[in-house]
Design a protein around this motif. Sequence first.
Motif, short mmCIF file in Angstrom:
data_model
loop_
_atom_site.label_atom_id
_atom_site.label_comp_id
_atom_site.label_asym_id
_atom_site.label_seq_id
_atom_site.Cartn_x
_atom_site.Cartn_y
_atom_site.Cartn_z
N GLY A 73 0.56 -1.28 -0.24
CA GLY A 73 -0.30 -0.07 -0.08
C GLY A 73 0.89 1.44 -0.16
N VAL A 74 2.04 1.23 -0.03
CA VAL A 74 3.11 2.35 -0.61
C VAL A 74 3.04 2.98 -1.76
CG1 VAL A 74 4.41 1.49 0.94
CG2 VAL A 74 5.24 1.10 -1.03
N GLU A 75 3.12 4.56 -2.14
CA GLU A 75 3.33 5.25 -3.04
C GLU A 75 4.37 4.67 -3.57
OE1 GLU A 75 2.59 9.41 -5.07
OE2 GLU A 75 1.93 9.25 -3.30
N VAL A 76 4.86 4.06 -5.25
CA VAL A 76 5.72 4.03 -5.40
C VAL A 76 5.29 5.15 -7.38
CG1 VAL A 76 6.99 2.31 -6.70
CG2 VAL A 76 5.49 1.74 -5.07
N LEU A 77 7.08 5.62 -7.39
CA LEU A 77 7.10 6.38 -8.87
C LEU A 77 8.71 5.25 -9.88
CD1 LEU A 77 7.13 8.94 -10.36
CD2 LEU A 77 8.75 9.42 -9.49
N VAL A 78 7.96 5.14 -11.11
CA VAL A 78 8.51 4.82 -11.74
C VAL A 78 9.42 5.20 -12.45
CG1 VAL A 78 9.15 3.09 -13.42
CG2 VAL A 78 7.86 2.17 -11.61
N VAL A 79 11.12 5.30 -13.01
CA VAL A 79 12.06 6.14 -13.15
C VAL A 79 13.09 5.65 -14.31
CG1 VAL A 79 13.25 8.64 -13.43
CG2 VAL A 79 11.65 8.21 -11.64
N PRO A 80 12.87 5.00 -15.45
CA PRO A 80 13.78 4.44 -16.17
C PRO A 80 14.59 5.12 -16.88
CG PRO A 80 11.14 4.42 -17.10
CD PRO A 80 11.46 5.66 -16.04
N THR A 81 16.23 4.91 -15.97
CA THR A 81 17.11 5.30 -15.61
C THR A 81 17.93 4.61 -16.68
OG1 THR A 81 16.29 6.27 -14.28
CG2 THR A 81 19.26 6.02 -14.54
N ASP A 82 19.37 5.09 -17.20
CA ASP A 82 20.50 3.85 -17.32
C ASP A 82 21.72 4.55 -16.47
OD1 ASP A 82 23.04 3.18 -17.97
OD2 ASP A 82 22.20 3.43 -19.86
N MET A 83 22.15 3.95 -15.52
CA MET A 83 22.52 5.23 -14.02
C MET A 83 24.10 4.79 -15.13
SD MET A 83 21.16 5.54 -11.70
CE MET A 83 22.48 5.41 -10.27
N GLY A 84 24.54 4.46 -16.76
CA GLY A 84 25.57 4.85 -17.23
C GLY A 84 26.07 5.70 -17.79
N GLU A 85 25.20 6.46 -17.98
CA GLU A 85 24.41 7.77 -18.52
C GLU A 85 24.45 9.00 -16.88
OE1 GLU A 85 24.84 8.84 -21.52
OE2 GLU A 85 24.95 6.95 -21.67
#
Length: 299
Positions: A73-85
């Motif tokens: 029951g928590v709020e979740v945001l998804v942020v597709p990210t390339d950590m190599g950039e």
Amino acid sequence: MSHSSSMSNNILRTNDTGNVELNGKVAVVTGASRGIGEAIAAALAAEGCRLVLAARSADRLQEVADELRVRHGVEVLVVPTDMGEERQSRDLIEAAAGHFGTVDILVNNAGMGIFGSMDELHLDDLRLVFSVNFFGPMAALQAAVPIMRRNGGGTIVNVSSIVGKFAQPLGGGYTATKFALQGASEAARAELKRDNIDVVLVCPGLTDTEFSQHSRISVPGAEHRQGERHSLGRGVEPERVGRRTVRAIRKREREAYVTLFDRALVWFAIHFPGLLQWVLVYVTRYRRRRFEEVGSSKQ
Ligand SMILES: NC(=O)c1ccc[n+]([C@@H]2O[C@H](COP(=O)([O-])OP(=O)(O)OC[C@H]3O[C@@H](n4cnc5c(N)ncnc54)[C@H](OP(=O)(O)O)[C@@H]3O)[C@@H](O)[C@H]2O)c1
């Protein structure tokens, strides 16, 4: 920031036992699409944290997010990210703060391995692994610190490895990224103490994930072996690493090991460097044979 405002926020950040209060906190977890990162995200959700999940696989991240929303029951945001950039690593933190208004916890977990001997590694492969394992986390840290400072504190978790403590033969490139992470973490911990920002280094041992399948094989002529499972065994469940990480955040630990065996291994490596070097020569022979077997069974 004045000393008194830092003090009052400090009281809000921790409970009366001096532990960090996690319920309602905003946590960014990189590499959350599977393995250890997914497990850390789940363990934080179980404590009531609001989450920002990052990795490259957007679809898989959505699945993880949906599951955590339903189960905890928590709020979740998804942020597709390339950590190599580097730019994307900074944008991730901005997106998190833009959405939730703050970032309390940053878990730099995304990472990849590289296998090959130091005299043969392709340096472009090594640069790629450094960009994901070291420069991405550093960019995220630099973006997160001003936000945490304004809030009166926070926690940065850098997921290293027991082989961030001693060399892994035929995995020296990977070891080097984790040694770098250790050095940066120790300096940052001292520097950020006055800002009430904890820096926690988590050092898992062998863990049962897809890590080796996604590692880069960087040996001339052996690139066809990319993506295979060639680890030394199965290791512990990632959920155990997730729970251990949450405990380290809560208790404001400097370093965290998952098993007694891992801790003993590191103790041995630190106290008996000569003996360690001798053991590593034998490990090198064993691993070379293992690599060759895996390679020939594929042909
Ligand atoms: N497994 C072990 O035995 C072990 C032991 C000690 C330490 N560790 C460390 O634990 C961390 C997690 O490893 P794991 O075992 O969970 O491996 P894993 O199953 O391969 O998961 C790696 C995670 O990192 C993400 N990732 C990889 N490259 C990325 C990039 N360029 N940008 C953003 N995300 C990226 C992956 O997602 P996408 O592919 O979707 O981007 C995935 O979510 C790593 O830092 C690793 O070094 C692992």
